[in-house]
Design an enzyme around this catalytic site. Structure first.
Site, PDB file in Angstrom:
ATOM      1  N   SER A 676       0.869  -1.318   0.095  1.00  0.00           N
ATOM      2  CA  SER A 676      -0.052  -0.071  -0.055  1.00  0.00           C
ATOM      3  C   SER A 676       0.932   1.304  -0.039  1.00  0.00           C
ATOM      4  O   SER A 676       1.825   1.448  -0.931  1.00  0.00           O
ATOM      5  CB  SER A 676      -0.745  -0.203   1.233  1.00  0.00           C
ATOM      6  OG  SER A 676      -2.102   0.975   1.100  1.00  0.00           O
ATOM      7  N   ASP A 749      -8.864  -4.738  -5.943  1.00  0.00           N
ATOM      8  CA  ASP A 749      -8.544  -3.697  -5.196  1.00  0.00           C
ATOM      9  C   ASP A 749      -9.810  -2.995  -4.747  1.00  0.00           C
ATOM     10  O   ASP A 749     -10.271  -2.238  -5.606  1.00  0.00           O
ATOM     11  CB  ASP A 749      -7.159  -2.952  -5.364  1.00  0.00           C
ATOM     12  CG  ASP A 749      -6.641  -2.384  -3.998  1.00  0.00           C
ATOM     13  OD1 ASP A 749      -7.317  -1.765  -3.333  1.00  0.00           O
ATOM     14  OD2 ASP A 749      -5.395  -2.311  -3.996  1.00  0.00           O
ATOM     15  N   HIS A 783      -7.498  -5.423  -1.463  1.00  0.00           N
ATOM     16  CA  HIS A 783      -6.362  -4.703  -1.127  1.00  0.00           C
ATOM     17  C   HIS A 783      -5.321  -5.635  -0.420  1.00  0.00           C
ATOM     18  O   HIS A 783      -4.263  -5.539  -0.442  1.00  0.00           O
ATOM     19  CB  HIS A 783      -6.816  -3.615  -0.359  1.00  0.00           C
ATOM     20  CG  HIS A 783      -5.528  -2.621   0.111  1.00  0.00           C
ATOM     21  ND1 HIS A 783      -4.745  -2.011  -1.037  1.00  0.00           N
ATOM     22  CD2 HIS A 783      -4.914  -2.131   1.040  1.00  0.00           C
ATOM     23  CE1 HIS A 783      -3.999  -1.134  -0.602  1.00  0.00           C
ATOM     24  NE2 HIS A 783      -3.875  -1.079   0.479  1.00  0.00           N
TER      25      HIS A 783
END
Length: 814
Positions: A676, A749, A783
């Site tokens: 991330s 995601d 994610h």
């Protein structure tokens, strides 16, 4: 002027490039597995979750499964209003669940499994009844959600409803204070067939701005047209029911899109928040218009308390909020009093104001004018109710990281809050901890007083230069004096879980060390006695002899840093050759040097690995510096991101210098990685330094022009500082990339800002500029990666890349 023109030209060129690129063909590859040592770690047994009863005399254990499979993730889902919906179950998709339930007394004795569970349970929403005699939960079948209840004395579960609950908007049930009745949200029985999208559109999709600022971040899974609105209505609409333990149902109110419903402490009323139209195509459902009602549970009569407008124009900044009333709920300490908060500055942090928020109260029958309560200097964060004359209120102003904790007298609305703590949230070393709660006669959480109503309890992380040492303090409400009751001591890391007995100073803790995996204990503080409650299996015995050390070092500007160093089993520092090394980090913003340099974590924790942990690479001959400190500091008039790249490089250089000085790292065989914002860090580092031989970036964002209204903790927009957005974007520096880069991203995601397109476009920019790069898109993953097939393949990709470009790096051919 020339600089601005060049920046504008660069931006135009970047946007044109973004819109024009196409991805190369990809390798014809099936899912692969890494070496057996990593597979064994990924498949390690999960430890159960525990929840103590309201009376602190019983424990329920929730058995957790291993990783999901691709079949679990590949189920049909809809993405609407910021929610991912499982169309078969009419609940949230990808939700975690338990696969078994057990019970014991608080000391671990009388352990027994719950009988009568479904054959393949998917247990969610586990909730004790207020009296502790029952536990309710939902079971998700292939085509719906059922409500179940466990008789604790009999350790027997039974089903209360068929697969009719509606879990789209959140938790679908709640107990009433009588411990005999539950309220649940069910699928509307009259909703009919699923709306079909027309083969031919009925008209264009139109959005119009009429001069009103509506700067929002890049949310995903939004409603995008009229058909989406219809299908959202179809799945989100529910009907409320009450049901007793015998299974007798009764409707409450009318069907609607009910975001949440909360029972009053006395069990006579139900607060209901309904989502209304018009919907927005730029924000999730939480910002849609709302109607707040209160229902009399016995009569079904309702009162409209508030109508809340669409909030798609909340001002910029983390201290901004919606104008008008918000955060409706009940006082926990009295039978039936509503409270909520309203902004006094229109929700805009740029407006000068002595007070930012104010609390309001409304008593039954909820038809009169509300009573004005406390005015707050900062933004409201929450209230912990205690008794009629004592409650604790928290405030926060993120811009200067200031937090205030105060007490106030709810019975005297003219009295101002009295500060207990006024501190910086960056100062972990002086964090006083959080006030502990217990369950009152209504089954609601309230402040945990001793029997004299004089002492409260604080539990904190105990951060220090030596690492975290959790503690329990008492706080005297009459004198304001805090006294240390107990603190964890090396070589253990022991974290308080619950205050079991305030009179006899008995607490439940979770205790571990580097050599001993976590278990739960009862600690008798008066007698200095420790009783083991659980005997959980060791999930990672193969990691017991891996070297695990918290190392400390300094950045060139004097800021102290730290990280957790893992070395292969049997490796001897100073005797064995330096190792190929991976640095794993996640950058964090600070506005004070003192906060940036404070130690996080503990050197005494057991090596508990998540399935995607980089620490597993230690089994393959790598040194791993995990969770390396990567502060980004902006003091005074400067913002942290003003020197983002320079500080990343300084952080990395400090870590590498320390590792090389220790003799554990070969400086020519270094890799950097992150997930991330850590992936963004990885790409940024490789764009500005040649100290690494390779990088692995997972699920990141690399072009800040695609997040123009802010990202991470950056409050400035692109239009306020275009130079910043261009310079911070690794995409802008793709032509400077000289280091092999592996990009991994979940194809589905759902995180704001990290669209899969971010990795796709960055890969194409790298490819187009001749960089060595590989892009791996994991089907069905969001994610975080959750399917076993995906996780194992991720490890395989990771290891193949690092072995090729780091461990087996050929310096002579470069």
């Amino acid at each position: 002027m020339l600089k601005k023109s060049l920046i504008t030209l660069s931006i135009v060129s970047l946007i044109a490039f973004i819109c024009d690129v196409k991805l190369n063909g990809q390798d014809d590859l099936t899912y692969q597995e890494p070496p057996g040592e990593i597979v064994e770690l990924v498949d390690a047994p999960s430890t159960p979750s525990i929840r103590t009863s309201p009376g602190n005399d019983k424990i329920i254990y929730i058995e957790n499964p291993g990783l999901l499979t691709l079949n679990d993730l590949a189920r049909e889902e809809l993405r609407l209003g910021g929610i991912r919906i499982d169309t078969m179950t009419n609940g949230r998709s990808r939700a975690s669940y338990g696969i078994g339930l057990s019970l014991s007394d608080i000391d671990g004795e009388n352990y027994r499994e719950v009988a009568g569970l479904p054959s393949e349970p998917q247990v969610r929403n586990v909730s004790w009844s207020p009296d502790g005699n029952y536990v309710a939960f939902t079971h998700t079948t292939l085509d719906g959600i059922e409500l179940w209840v466990v008789d604790v004395d009999q350790s027997e579960a039974k089903r209360l409803t068929s697969a009719k609950l509606n879990g789209v908007m959140g938790s679908p049930f709640t107990w009433l204070s009588d411990s005999k009745t539950l309220i649940y949200a069910a699928v509307d029985e009259n909703r009919g067939e699923v709306p079909e999208r027309p083969r031919v559109a009925e008209g264009p999709v139109v959005q119009e701005s009429k001069g009103r600022k509506a700067a929002v971040r890049t949310y995903q899974d939004l409603i995008s047209d009229v058909y989406d609105e219809r299908i959202f209505d179809y799945y989100a609409t529910s009907q409320l029911y009450s049901i007793n333990l015998e299974g007798d149902n009764r409707k409450i109110g009318k069907p609607g899109i009910i975001w949440y419903f909360i029972d009053s402490p006395d069990g006579n009323y139900l607060l209901v928040n309904r989502i209304k139209k018009p919907y927005s195509y730029i924000v999730p459902f939480t910002r849609f218009p709302q109607l707040v009602e209160v229902y009399d549970i016995d009569t079904g009569e309702s009162v409209n308390v508030a109508e809340i407008e669409l909030a798609d124009d909340i001002p910029q900044g983390f201290d901004a909020t919606r104008d008008g009333p918000r955060r409706f709920t009940w006082r926990a300490d009295v039978p039936a009093t509503l409270f909520w908060v309203e902004a006094l500055d229109e929700g805009d942090p740029e407006i000068e104001a002595d007070y930012r928020d104010q609390v309001y109260f409304l008593e039954a029958p909820f038809t009169g004018e509300p009573n004005e309560g406390a005015k707050l200097e900062l933004r409201y964060r929450g209230i912990t109710w205690g008794k009629e004359d004592y409650a604790v209120i928290d405030q926060l102003w993120y811009r200067d990281r200031r937090a205030i904790t105060s007490f106030f007298n709810p019975s005297d609305l003219n009295a101002s809050p009295v500060k207990i703590f006024d501190r910086s949230i960056e100062d972990r070393y002086n964090d006083p901890g959080s006030f502990q709660t217990t369950t009152n006669e209504y089954g609601k959480s309230v402040l945990h007083f001793d029997s004299r109503d004089r002492l409260l309890f604080l539990v904190g992380s105990g951060a220090s230069p030596e690492g975290d040492k959790p503690f329990v303090d008492t706080y005297d409400v009459t004198s304001g004096v805090t006294e240390r009751l107990w603190q964890s001591e090396p070589p253990y890391y022991e974290r308080p879980v619950n205050i079991i007995d305030a009179e006899n100073n008995i607490i439940m803790t979770r205790r571990e060390s580097q050599q001993k995996h976590p278990d739960f204990y009862l600690r008798y503080l008066m007698d200095d006695k420790l009783i083991k409650v659980t005997d959980l299996p060791d999930p990672f015995p193969q990691m017991r002899d891996v070297h695990n050390e918290m190392i400390h070092y300094e950045r060139e500007d004097g800021i102290p840093l730290n990280g957790n160093l893992y070395l292969p089993e049997g490796y001897e520092i100073g005797s064995d050759d330096p190792l190929p090394t991976i640095l794993w980090a996640y950058p964090r913003e600070f506005i004070t040097a003192d906060g940036a340099g404070q130690v996080t974590g503990s050197p005494h924790r057991y090596t508990r690995l998540r399935a995607t942990s980089p620490v597993m690479l230690v089994t393959q001959g790598y040194a791993v510096l995990n969770n390396a400190s990567f502060p980004v500091l902006g003091e005074g008039d400067k913002q942290p991101n003003d020197t983002f790249a320079e500080q990343l490089v300084a952080n990395a250089e400090a870590a590498v210098d320390k590792l090389v000085e220790m003799g554990v790292t070969d400086p020519d065989r270094l890799a950097v990685s992150g997930h991330s914002y850590g992936a963004f860090m990885t790409a940024s580092l490789l764009s500005h330094t040649d100290m690494f031989a390779a990088g692995v970036a997972r699920s990141g964002a690399y072009n800040r022009l695609l997040t123009p209204f802010g990202f991470q903790r950056e409050e400035r927009t692109f239009w306020q500082d275009p130079d910043l957005y261009v310079e911070m974007s690794p995409f802008s520096h793709a032509h400077n990339m000289n280091t092999p880069m592996l990009l991994i991203h979940g194809a589905d995601d759902d995180n704001a800002g990290t669209y899969p397109m971010q990795s796709e476009r960055y890969y194409d920019a790298l490819r187009g500029n001749g960089a060595i790069a590989r892009l791996v898109m994991l089907p069905h993953e969001s994610h975080g990666y959750r399917a076993r097939e995906s996780v194992l393949h991720m490890h395989w990709e990771w290891l193949e890349w690092l072995d090729k470009y780091v461990k087996e790096r050929d310096l002579e051919s470069e």
